[in-house]
Design a protein around this motif. Sequence first.
Motif: not given
Length: 668
Positions: A634-638
């Motif tokens: 989820s962090l990576r997608l941001h």
Amino acid sequence: MFQTARMHKIKVVTLNKYSTHVVNSLHEKGVVQINDISEQIQQDSQLAELLNPSKVTPLTGKISSLLMKCSGLSELLGDAISGHVGIKDMLKSFISPEIPKKTEIEPISGEELVNKAESLLNEVESQTKVIEDQLNSLDGRKSELKSNKLLANKLKGFDIDLSLLNETKYTFTIVGRINAESVDNFKKESAKITDSFLILDAPDENKLKKIVVLLALSEFKDEFYSIVRTFDFEKFETDNLDGKPNDIIGSADLELGSLEKEKSQLYSKLKEIAKKHDDDVVVLKEQLEIERERNEVFSAFGETDKTVMLEAWVPFKDLEKVKNLVDSSTEGYSVVVVEDVDEDDSKVPVLHDNPKIVKPYEFLVDMYSPVRYRAIDPSFLVFIMFPFFFGYCLTDSFYGLMLVVLGIILIKGMGKVNETMGKLGSIIIACGLWTIVLGLITNGLLGDFFSRFLNMTLPTVIPMFDAFKNPQNILMVAILIGFIYTNIGFVLGIINNFRYGEKKEALGSQIVWFVFEAGLIFLAVGMFVPVVGVIGQAIGAIFLIATFAILIYCNGLYGMMDVFSWLGNILSYARLLALCLATGGIAMTVNIIAGMVDAMLPVPYLSLILAVFIFIAGHIVNFLFQVLGAFINSLRLHYVEFFAQFFFEGKNNFNPFSAGRILTRLKK
């Protein structure tokens, strides 16, 4: 909400006699960030003619010294009170931590605080110094005994008085450990020096090693040490050993037990002192820390013979408050100059300006980088999408319920004393709630628990989004979300680039993709809608040609490769499905194994117990791994797919000059 707080720079000039009052007032309010202008004065010759770099106050060194002493004393008393902390105490401190009570104190000057600190520390040290010295002495003796015991254990193969191994006027001894296969060579090499030597060996705990004792005449000492250096020889120091190994071990155990009792008695005395003085010491420690900050900040100022000048950043909403504060602190003998932010805002500190519910997600944004002053603050979008992405990855309602419980524990527990833990708890609750909702929709509750063991389907499941039957629909939704979210990023990127006058960058990094997407849409419509037909395809081709022309114009020939980056960013959202299926698949595997064990083992109760153990342990492990995976992705997608489209990095967040009062509050 999408913009950081508006900032102003202020310059304050006042008389020397009011400088301490201004600093103390600003420190208590904590609404300005002090700038260090001392270096600027040294580099600017015109400014140097008017001002000299200021220095820390004369009290700073004394306060720092007292603070070091106070910190050491606080740690000693704190250890005496806390004693041994078990698992139960750790859990209690996590779930229900003790909230520190604030002590009301009178405002006092730096000189008065120094006198107070010296008096209190001298009083407490007079009671603790003797005990502390005795504890240090006991610790030193314990270390010596443990070392002797360890060495005696290594030499248990030699039933001799180990004091005989000490060097004499005519002989010397070398004791140590050597590779077992090297012992014979060591003896042969020793025999080449003299016949007047004795070598004893005994097995070591490590079967590949042997313990060796060499005794020889002192006149051959240098030659024997030369041989020892050619072998992999670990030398032991035996000077402090007296008696046979077993006797040394036994007496060491007895004395160690006695030392522990003596140490326990000393800690009991220290605990009584701590109960009396610990609160006063920790309060004093906080006062000294605050006073040190106030005295050190003067090194960031400029000064003349009679005046002091400071520079600071102030949020616009606090500007009038600060001006009134300075005016009242100086009895009107001050000048406050307010400056707006100029075109170069790279050094302006950033203060987020979001609703309370969004505040925890500023932490996730700041983990990536501070936002530039005039750029878009994405905290609100992260607040909306991060928990959603997390829930999409996890999609198991029971796991989500566990997260909600954990988040509540964090907020009600550590969150009361640690702001970061409170923010983390809020994020975890939101992630858990989305996980529950999406799990109920996609048939995720402990994997396929309902259908496998209860022979029923969750009533909340939407059939077209059942992860076990129609994963392709979940994939399409993930790609669609990625497409929309990426385009939102492009819009934000256009806004940021236009704000900073980077029109060509906006054209080549964001606008071009709307042209490209329009081309793809017209091509698709032209191919599948007969009414549009060739016209739609022609328009689509024009848009695509325009796309490549823009990419080459803005980024050179290699710019055409950016098409693959665009496609990769969109397809990267397929990880939402991958994590979703991983959670459900592993959970289902745990259920299958548990069911097989229960059915296959012939012993009824044993098989049930083992099946339940596998079921619980398997789901706990799956929960931990999948939560970690959901958080990271989820962090990576941001950070990678979303922020890359628009994020402008700043240099620093707003760091207010603030008195960190946790244990104290000033009397009004």
